[in-house]
Motif scaffolding. Structure first.
Motif, PDB file in Angstrom:
ATOM      1  N   HIS A   1      47.590  50.571  47.580  1.00 57.20           N
ATOM      2  CA  HIS A   1      47.881  49.471  46.788  1.00 57.20           C
ATOM      3  C   HIS A   1      46.844  48.459  46.819  1.00 57.20           C
ATOM      4  CE1 HIS A   1      51.664  50.153  44.528  1.00 57.20           C
ATOM      5  NE2 HIS A   1      51.939  50.954  45.334  1.00 57.20           N
ATOM      6  N   LEU A   2      45.877  48.362  47.786  1.00 59.65           N
ATOM      7  CA  LEU A   2      45.070  47.236  48.236  1.00 59.65           C
ATOM      8  C   LEU A   2      43.686  47.727  48.055  1.00 59.65           C
ATOM      9  CD1 LEU A   2      46.740  45.554  51.297  1.00 59.65           C
ATOM     10  CD2 LEU A   2      46.548  44.360  49.051  1.00 59.65           C
ATOM     11  N   MET A   3      43.401  49.071  47.796  1.00 55.80           N
ATOM     12  CA  MET A   3      42.182  49.491  47.613  1.00 55.80           C
ATOM     13  C   MET A   3      41.357  48.704  46.397  1.00 55.80           C
ATOM     14  SD  MET A   3      41.246  51.477  50.006  1.00 55.80           S
ATOM     15  CE  MET A   3      39.682  52.033  49.264  1.00 55.80           C
ATOM     16  N   LEU A   4      41.735  48.536  45.387  1.00 53.58           N
ATOM     17  CA  LEU A   4      41.077  48.030  44.499  1.00 53.58           C
ATOM     18  C   LEU A   4      40.900  46.564  44.379  1.00 53.58           C
ATOM     19  CD1 LEU A   4      42.599  49.382  41.083  1.00 53.58           C
ATOM     20  CD2 LEU A   4      40.205  50.241  42.193  1.00 53.58           C
ATOM     21  N   PRO A   5      41.996  45.715  44.992  1.00 53.69           N
ATOM     22  CA  PRO A   5      41.629  44.159  45.346  1.00 53.69           C
ATOM     23  C   PRO A   5      40.712  44.134  46.360  1.00 53.69           C
ATOM     24  CG  PRO A   5      44.113  44.783  45.082  1.00 53.69           C
ATOM     25  CD  PRO A   5      43.263  46.024  44.984  1.00 53.69           C
ATOM     26  N   TRP A   6      40.919  45.057  47.545  1.00 53.97           N
ATOM     27  CA  TRP A   6      39.729  44.889  48.729  1.00 53.97           C
ATOM     28  C   TRP A   6      38.170  45.150  48.019  1.00 53.97           C
ATOM     29  CZ3 TRP A   6      42.460  48.960  52.443  1.00 53.97           C
ATOM     30  CH2 TRP A   6      43.539  47.984  53.293  1.00 53.97           C
ATOM     31  N   PHE A   7      38.050  46.038  47.056  1.00 55.81           N
ATOM     32  CA  PHE A   7      36.761  46.269  46.700  1.00 55.81           C
ATOM     33  C   PHE A   7      36.142  45.075  45.966  1.00 55.81           C
ATOM     34  CE2 PHE A   7      34.226  48.119  43.158  1.00 55.81           C
ATOM     35  CZ  PHE A   7      33.296  48.570  43.892  1.00 55.81           C
ATOM     36  N   THR A   8      37.380  44.784  45.173  1.00 54.28           N
ATOM     37  CA  THR A   8      37.088  43.357  44.030  1.00 54.28           C
ATOM     38  C   THR A   8      36.619  42.266  44.762  1.00 54.28           C
ATOM     39  OG1 THR A   8      38.560  44.297  42.391  1.00 54.28           O
ATOM     40  CG2 THR A   8      37.722  42.045  42.257  1.00 54.28           C
ATOM     41  N   LEU A   9      37.251  42.051  46.106  1.00 52.39           N
ATOM     42  CA  LEU A   9      37.088  40.768  46.646  1.00 52.39           C
ATOM     43  C   LEU A   9      35.669  40.949  47.665  1.00 52.39           C
ATOM     44  CD1 LEU A   9      37.942  37.988  47.580  1.00 52.39           C
ATOM     45  CD2 LEU A   9      39.541  39.008  49.255  1.00 52.39           C
ATOM     46  N   ALA A  10      35.412  42.254  48.126  1.00 53.88           N
ATOM     47  CA  ALA A  10      34.549  42.374  48.915  1.00 53.88           C
ATOM     48  C   ALA A  10      33.127  42.820  48.415  1.00 53.88           C
ATOM     49  CB  ALA A  10      34.919  43.787  49.875  1.00 53.88           C
ATOM     50  N   PHE A  11      32.932  43.121  46.935  1.00 53.80           N
ATOM     51  CA  PHE A  11      31.952  43.597  46.633  1.00 53.80           C
ATOM     52  C   PHE A  11      30.683  42.570  46.578  1.00 53.80           C
ATOM     53  CE2 PHE A  11      29.109  44.986  42.839  1.00 53.80           C
ATOM     54  CZ  PHE A  11      28.720  46.177  43.569  1.00 53.80           C
ATOM     55  N   THR A  12      30.896  41.613  46.027  1.00 51.41           N
ATOM     56  CA  THR A  12      29.879  40.641  45.971  1.00 51.41           C
ATOM     57  C   THR A  12      29.461  39.877  47.335  1.00 51.41           C
ATOM     58  OG1 THR A  12      30.702  39.710  43.998  1.00 51.41           O
ATOM     59  CG2 THR A  12      29.438  38.086  44.851  1.00 51.41           C
ATOM     60  N   SER A  13      30.595  39.820  48.323  1.00 45.71           N
ATOM     61  CA  SER A  13      30.081  39.496  49.644  1.00 45.71           C
ATOM     62  C   SER A  13      29.130  40.535  50.428  1.00 45.71           C
ATOM     63  CB  SER A  13      31.138  39.199  50.335  1.00 45.71           C
ATOM     64  OG  SER A  13      31.941  37.948  49.841  1.00 45.71           O
ATOM     65  N   ALA A  14      29.502  41.816  50.099  1.00 47.76           N
ATOM     66  CA  ALA A  14      28.889  42.682  50.590  1.00 47.76           C
ATOM     67  C   ALA A  14      27.150  42.810  50.191  1.00 47.76           C
ATOM     68  CB  ALA A  14      29.491  44.218  50.366  1.00 47.76           C
ATOM     69  N   ALA A  15      26.775  42.498  48.897  1.00 49.12           N
ATOM     70  CA  ALA A  15      25.692  42.242  48.357  1.00 49.12           C
ATOM     71  C   ALA A  15      24.872  41.259  49.268  1.00 49.12           C
ATOM     72  CB  ALA A  15      25.904  42.006  46.935  1.00 49.12           C
ATOM     73  N   ILE A  16      25.683  40.043  49.281  1.00 47.21           N
ATOM     74  CA  ILE A  16      25.189  38.970  50.023  1.00 47.21           C
ATOM     75  C   ILE A  16      24.733  39.242  51.390  1.00 47.21           C
ATOM     76  CG2 ILE A  16      25.549  36.684  50.988  1.00 47.21           C
ATOM     77  CD1 ILE A  16      27.242  36.187  48.302  1.00 47.21           C
ATOM     78  N   TYR A  17      25.500  39.991  52.153  1.00 46.07           N
ATOM     79  CA  TYR A  17      25.268  40.346  53.509  1.00 46.07           C
ATOM     80  C   TYR A  17      24.251  41.410  53.591  1.00 46.07           C
ATOM     81  CZ  TYR A  17      29.022  37.696  55.582  1.00 46.07           C
ATOM     82  OH  TYR A  17      29.646  36.592  56.286  1.00 46.07           O
ATOM     83  N   ALA A  18      24.047  42.388  52.695  1.00 47.47           N
ATOM     84  CA  ALA A  18      22.938  43.181  52.562  1.00 47.47           C
ATOM     85  C   ALA A  18      21.627  42.379  52.320  1.00 47.47           C
ATOM     86  CB  ALA A  18      23.129  44.145  51.384  1.00 47.47           C
ATOM     87  N   ARG A  19      21.610  41.629  51.560  1.00 51.37           N
ATOM     88  CA  ARG A  19      20.426  40.794  51.453  1.00 51.37           C
ATOM     89  C   ARG A  19      20.192  39.760  52.733  1.00 51.37           C
ATOM     90  NH1 ARG A  19      20.348  36.824  46.509  1.00 51.37           N
ATOM     91  NH2 ARG A  19      21.911  35.690  47.856  1.00 51.37           N
ATOM     92  N   LEU A  20      21.006  39.290  53.207  1.00 50.54           N
ATOM     93  CA  LEU A  20      20.795  38.645  54.500  1.00 50.54           C
ATOM     94  C   LEU A  20      20.492  39.568  55.711  1.00 50.54           C
ATOM     95  CD1 LEU A  20      20.992  35.829  55.995  1.00 50.54           C
ATOM     96  CD2 LEU A  20      23.573  36.207  56.347  1.00 50.54           C
ATOM     97  N   THR A  21      20.913  40.653  55.695  1.00 52.77           N
ATOM     98  CA  THR A  21      20.683  41.501  56.928  1.00 52.77           C
ATOM     99  C   THR A  21      19.221  41.943  56.649  1.00 52.77           C
ATOM    100  OG1 THR A  21      23.232  42.221  57.139  1.00 52.77           O
ATOM    101  CG2 THR A  21      21.371  43.530  58.054  1.00 52.77           C
ATOM    102  N   ARG A  22      18.948  42.369  55.515  1.00 51.87           N
ATOM    103  CA  ARG A  22      17.523  42.750  55.394  1.00 51.87           C
ATOM    104  C   ARG A  22      16.594  41.747  55.659  1.00 51.87           C
ATOM    105  NH1 ARG A  22      13.534  42.653  51.482  1.00 51.87           N
ATOM    106  NH2 ARG A  22      12.370  44.445  51.204  1.00 51.87           N
TER     107      ARG A  22
END
Length: 318
Positions: free
Chosen positions: A185-206
């Motif tokens: 039941h939390l998979m879609l909410p997790w993905f929604t909340l995490a997607f934008t932050s994951a992109a930011i962390y990918a850019r910062l890490t790179r």
């Protein structure tokens, strides 16, 4: 090191005291009758007088604030006359949904963003790097509510129209007795909340890793014959944990805002939805309790990040 820890704890305590003073001034000192607002529009004069006495609003401002601060420190966040429940009980009932959403989203965006950033930094200009940059561009372009609605449409509504259920539309299920149902039941909410932050962390890490891989000590490690994998993961990645921790502390402060939107989209009965309902009904004690509790967790989370610096940066220990 002891001085550093003491200074950070002292600063955290000062921030919490300043937050309590701001909240008290905003809700109890600002123009208007706080007793009438707390009791509700339909309350009788006798009920308003009782609320005024319970809150100590007939006493001097300093005594009122000290009483408010004392109750907050003891865990007494007030009483919701509209819901006929203590505020702490209302928040406690909603806490599991919000904690499950936020903790799962943080783990997901770290597990997505950091590996993508490392992959891009190891081979700049390659196909993997271009794919990683495409992920970053898409991630930072999508507001969370748009992504949530799109996820509901493509991963719930469309499969259901085809005759099967891929993910549920939302709603929170307790962790026990069925953790699998809880996670489903939390998979879609997790993905929604995490997607934008994951992109930011990918850019910062790179960006951080590309900078580190150009340092002299990295060239020295390569000259000694270490494999590229050891150079990247043993020397390079370890050096980027400090700036990532700083970013994580800042993101935790903004996490509640994203969680509020995500809870509304997926119908999760968490603290975010409670805050929205309280604002709509002008339930001032609940609003105060949510603000104070959110501020407490933000300060504690940043305090934990400060302590992580001691483990990640040996220079702080001296």
């Amino acid at each position: 090191m002891i001085r550093f820890i003491a200074s950070r704890i002292g600063f955290a305590a000062l921030v919490l005291i300043m937050l309590s003073g701001f909240v008290f001034t905003l809700f109890f000192v600002a123009p208007g009758d706080p007793a009438r607002v707390v009791a509700g529009e339909r309350a009788t004069e006798a009920q308003v007088a009782q609320v005024r006495e319970n809150l100590g609003l007939d006493r001097p401002i300093i005594e009122q604030y000290m009483s408010f601060l004392g109750r907050s420190l003891s865990g007494d966040l007030g009483y919701s006359y509209r819901n006929q429940q203590p505020v702490l009980d209302l928040i406690s009932n909603r806490m599991p949904a919000t904690i499950s959403l936020c903790v799962g989203a943080v783990i997901l965006w770290l597990c997505m963003g950091i590996p993508i950033g490392i992959m891009s930094a190891r081979r700049p200009g390659s196909l993997a790097d271009r794919l990683g940059q495409g992920f970053v561009l898409i991630g930072v372009s999508f507001p969370s509510f748009v992504l949530g609605m799109a996820a509901l449409y493509f991963l719930y509504f469309v499969p259901r129209q085809a005759g099967f259920t891929l993910f549920p539309p939302g709603g929170y299920r307790p962790f026990l007795p069925n953790p699998g149902l809880w996670a489903w039941h939390l998979m879609l909410p997790w993905f929604t909340l995490a997607f934008t932050s994951a992109a930011i962390y990918a850019r910062l890490t790179r960006g951080q890793l590309l900078e580190v891989l150009g340092e002299d000590y990295i060239r020295t490690a390569r000259a000694k014959g270490l494999s590229e994998r050891k150079v990247v993961y043993k020397h390079g990645v370890r050096s980027i944990f400090s700036p990532l921790s700083t970013q994580l502390g800042a993101d935790i402060a903004a996490l509640l805002g994203g969680a509020l939107v995500t809870e509304q989209v997926f119908g999760l009965q968490g603290i975010g939805s409670l805050a929205v309902q309280s604002v709509q009904t002008q339930d001032r004690p609940v609003i105060i309790g949510v603000v104070m509790l959110a501020g407490f967790f933000i300060v504690i989370a940043n305090l934990i990040v400060d302590f992580l610096y001691i483990l990640l940066d040996p220079r702080i220990r001296t």
